[in-house]
Motif scaffolding. Structure first.
Motif, PDB file in Angstrom:
ATOM      1  N   VAL A 169      20.924 -30.190   4.481  1.00  0.00           N
ATOM      2  CA  VAL A 169      21.557 -31.359   3.854  1.00  0.00           C
ATOM      3  C   VAL A 169      20.706 -31.857   2.697  1.00  0.00           C
ATOM      4  O   VAL A 169      21.219 -32.170   1.609  1.00  0.00           O
ATOM      5  N   GLN A 170      19.406 -31.923   2.923  1.00  0.00           N
ATOM      6  CA  GLN A 170      18.489 -32.407   1.887  1.00  0.00           C
ATOM      7  C   GLN A 170      18.539 -31.531   0.638  1.00  0.00           C
ATOM      8  O   GLN A 170      18.445 -32.025  -0.492  1.00  0.00           O
ATOM      9  N   HIS A 171      18.698 -30.224   0.839  1.00  0.00           N
ATOM     10  CA  HIS A 171      18.698 -29.288  -0.289  1.00  0.00           C
ATOM     11  C   HIS A 171      20.108 -28.865  -0.694  1.00  0.00           C
ATOM     12  O   HIS A 171      20.277 -27.926  -1.474  1.00  0.00           O
ATOM     13  N   LYS A 172      21.135 -29.536  -0.144  1.00  0.00           N
ATOM     14  CA  LYS A 172      22.530 -29.302  -0.497  1.00  0.00           C
ATOM     15  C   LYS A 172      22.933 -27.839  -0.293  1.00  0.00           C
ATOM     16  O   LYS A 172      23.508 -27.184  -1.170  1.00  0.00           O
ATOM     17  N   ARG A 173      22.595 -27.335   0.881  1.00  0.00           N
ATOM     18  CA  ARG A 173      22.939 -25.959   1.235  1.00  0.00           C
ATOM     19  C   ARG A 173      23.685 -25.939   2.567  1.00  0.00           C
ATOM     20  O   ARG A 173      23.717 -26.936   3.278  1.00  0.00           O
ATOM     21  N   GLU A 174      24.263 -24.767   2.877  1.00  0.00           N
ATOM     22  CA  GLU A 174      24.989 -24.601   4.132  1.00  0.00           C
ATOM     23  C   GLU A 174      24.598 -23.277   4.775  1.00  0.00           C
ATOM     24  O   GLU A 174      24.217 -22.321   4.090  1.00  0.00           O
TER      25      GLU A 174
END
Length: 376
Positions: free
Chosen positions: A231-236
């Motif tokens: 979430v912090q690095h905008k990844r999934e």
């Protein structure tokens, strides 16, 4: 539907393409026997691939294309492939490719090169894909025996520009303490400072999980920490989605193969860093590592990594392999980097157009990198 095709009447070798979960399950014992005979990595094991196939969230968007070569009743080669969809294109790729750091095939010494190439032709003729993209090939990958430029029939595979690096710690140290002493003064100070910072919050303990310890609480903790990082690095990542079964299935595959090593760093009884590793080929391989950002000031992930490097050396392992990924923390300790190559081929007009567009983008990047074309 699975297909079995004899190569010729004078040969005992025959080909098969596994397309169903039922047939995948049926060949388990033969596959395991071949895996042990060839000393294959976990990524090419039946347990790993079946764990992925049984838990992958979008299985309706995928198709198995696992090529087998039989010599009489003995399985002598496995080419573990599957079809997946991305960006409107259908890719023939490694089965469980998203979780496979080193892609390869399994092949016994008695398997003929012609049979390997023929099974590749059969997989290609089965169709259902636009592009074949096989990545993360080690320099000595057995798959290179098939995927050569002079292969007749099937999709012609060419070297692709996409490469990755596997960073490793390898060398001669008398002990883990000797390895630590060989690090820079700043690195040693940061390690000791981090430990001291954690100790201010409680007792600090580094340990290897015992074989009989329940795994689910550790996996739940690891997945929760990974979700925070994503979430912090905008990844999934489907691997760490809440309630997703794939992580537990893959770890179970490691455990059943007898190679699983989970290291934890605890502070006052709480896990502040976790690393899921496995040992094969005299090497400690780090599959998933994470840490609690609430303790970020102490760099618990770095402490844990330095601890399991020392543990590995003390237990006679010759290499610590961080697997794929060029994260800076891997490069910091690595003494060796191995380039993993990829190959790509096209089967349909749509695939050819996509490949052409990709080459054009790569050419533009290269030219701009040389400063020959102004960036808009």
């Amino acid at each position: 539907m699975n297909t079995i095709v004899p190569i010729d009447v004078s040969s005992a070798e025959r080909l098969e393409i596994v397309r169903s979960a039922d047939r995948l399950a049926a060949v388990e014992a033969d596959w395991i026997h071949l895996w042990h005979r060839t000393d294959g990595l976990i990524f090419q094991s039946h347990a790993w691939i079946s764990a992925w196939w049984s838990t992958v969230a979008d299985r309706d968007q995928r198709a198995l294309r696992i090529g087998l070569v039989w010599n009489g009743d003995r399985l002598v080669a496995v080419v573990p492939l599957a079809i997946g969809k991305r960006k409107g294109l259908r890719f023939l790729e490694w089965a469980a490719g998203s979780y496979t750091d080193y892609g390869d095939i399994l092949v016994a010494p008695e398997c003929s090169l012609s049979a390997l190439r023929d099974v590749w032709v059969q997989i290609c003729n089965a169709g259902g894909f636009d592009l074949a993209f096989l990545n993360r090939l080690l320099p000595g990958a057995a798959a290179r025996r098939i995927f050569t430029l002079d292969t007749s029939g099937g999709v012609r595979l060419r070297p692709n520009h996409r490469e990755e690096i596997s960073y490793r710690v390898t060398g001669q140290w008398e002990s883990g303490a000797a390895w630590l002493a060989a690090q820079s003064k700043k690195t040693r100070q940061n390690y000791r400072r981090g430990v001291k910072t954690l100790e201010e919050a409680g007792e600090v303990k580094f340990r290897l999980l015992a074989p009989d310890e329940p795994l689910q609480p550790v996996l739940d903790r690891l997945a929760a920490l990974k979700r925070r990082w994503l979430v912090q690095h905008k990844r999934e990542s489907q691997l760490f989605e809440e309630g997703a079964p794939v992580l537990a299935a893959l770890v179970d595959a490691l455990a059943r193969a007898g190679v699983l090593h989970i290291f934890v760093l605890e502070c006052d009884g709480a896990m502040v860093a976790v690393s899921i590793n496995f040992v094969q080929h005299h090497t400690m391989m780090a599959f998933v590592t994470t840490f609690d950002p609430d303790f970020g000031q102490a760099s618990p992930g770095m402490i844990l990594m330095m601890d399991y490097i020392q543990w590995s050396i003390d237990h006679g392992l010759g290499t610590v392999d961080f697997l794929c990924g060029a994260e800076s923390f891997k490069h910091k300790f690595a003494t060796q980097g191995v380039v993993l190559q990829s190959v790509l081929g096209t089967r349909t007009a749509q695939g050819s157009l996509a490949s052409l567009a990709d080459r054009m983008r790569q050419t533009v990047r290269h030219v701009r990198g040389r400063g020959l074309v102004p960036t808009p």
